[in-house]
Design an enzyme around this catalytic site. Structure first.
Site, PDB file in Angstrom:
ATOM      1  N   ASP A 145      24.201 -79.022-114.313  1.00 43.37           N
ATOM      2  CA  ASP A 145      24.585 -80.423-114.213  1.00 43.37           C
ATOM      3  C   ASP A 145      23.769 -81.049-113.089  1.00 43.37           C
ATOM      4  OD1 ASP A 145      26.482 -80.355-116.227  1.00 43.37           O
ATOM      5  OD2 ASP A 145      28.125 -79.861-114.872  1.00 43.37           O
ATOM      6  N   ASP A 185      33.121 -83.899-124.981  1.00 44.07           N
ATOM      7  CA  ASP A 185      34.020 -83.693-123.845  1.00 44.07           C
ATOM      8  C   ASP A 185      35.431 -83.982-124.340  1.00 44.07           C
ATOM      9  OD1 ASP A 185      31.983 -83.063-122.041  1.00 44.07           O
ATOM     10  OD2 ASP A 185      31.612 -85.173-121.587  1.00 44.07           O
TER      11      ASP A 185
END
Length: 254
Positions: free
Chosen positions: A11, A130
């Site tokens: 990330d 997500d």
């Protein structure tokens, strides 16, 4: 049984690798280029690079950083974050990525999955999801966008099935509830989606030890496991994880 893939996720925020818990309290943990090279050296099967702020800030992919990572590794490399047009997909692949992950932009413009698959092949088009538990949704899970910050009206299972029809060639399923906790993957939704689509499903969110990965990579579940904290912390190497999984009867690439 096909061999299972181990994928490390980086990330990235403002050019640095970051890690949080349940998408919150992110801290800087290093240079993504250096980290990518180290995981490649250790024998990871694939890398995923997510610019976690690109969609929220309404900007495109960071092509220079993508090029630098691609130059250091020789394994499949997927990039997500800020890829909202066919031109963005083209530029990201030309910068060195084999795949692009479409999350928030695919929710806003589902045709992007179809257009991307038609031009570049569905093997290049990954749906990033997500998902978070929500008893008000038919499957029990709701889709969020903008790095888990904004709820949508999409049911996770319905979106996965629809995205496959639109052209997605793979799904990376991230559990917001489990993300960064290191308490194990969210097995219920992973199994549900794996059983209802015909494309590979990558489990993401919650890995803390190889036993968690063995659980989610069992028959009828995920095709690959995405990990971050358990290797970023230095507690495990890719080699030690693969050895442990092989000892548990999970077929892995050596």
């Amino acid at each position: 049984m096909l061999k299972k893939r181990i994928i490390v996720c980086l990330d990235v925020k403002d050019g640095r690798t970051t890690k949080g818990v349940k998408f919150l309290d992110n801290v800087d943990i290093g240079d993504p280029v250096v980290m990518a090279e180290e995981y490649y050296r250790q024998g990871v099967d694939e890398l995923v690079f997510y610019d976690i702020m690109a969609s929220a800030r309404d900007r495109g992919p960071t092509l220079d950083l993508i090029r630098r990572v691609a130059e250091t590794i020789h394994i499949p490399f997927c990039v997500g974050g800020g890829i909202s047009t066919v031109e963005d997909i083209r530029n990201t692949i030309l910068a060195g990525a084999e795949k692009v992950s479409l999350n928030s932009p695919a929710v806003r413009n589902p045709k992007l999955l179809t257009e991307g698959a038609a031009i570049f092949g569905n093997q290049c088009i990954v749906l990033g999801m997500d998902a978070k538990k929500d008893p008000g949704m038919p499957s029990g899970y709701r889709i969020y966008v903008n790095g888990g910050r904004v709820a949508t009206d999409l049911d996770a299972l319905e979106w996965a099935i629809r995205a496959e029809r639109l052209g997605a060639g793979e799904i990376v399923l991230n559990s917001i509830d489990a993300d960064g906790t290191r308490d194990g993957y969210e097995l219920t939704i992973t199994k549900m989606i794996s059983e209802n689509v015909g494309i590979p499903v990558v489990a993401s969110g919650g890995a803390g030890k190889p036993a968690h990965m063995a659980e989610v990579l069992g028959p009828g579940k995920a095709d690959a496991a995405l990990i971050a904290s358990m290797v970023h912390s230095g507690d495990y190497t890719i080699g030690s994880i693969k050895a442990d999984l092989a000892a548990r009867g999970i077929p892995v690439r050596r």
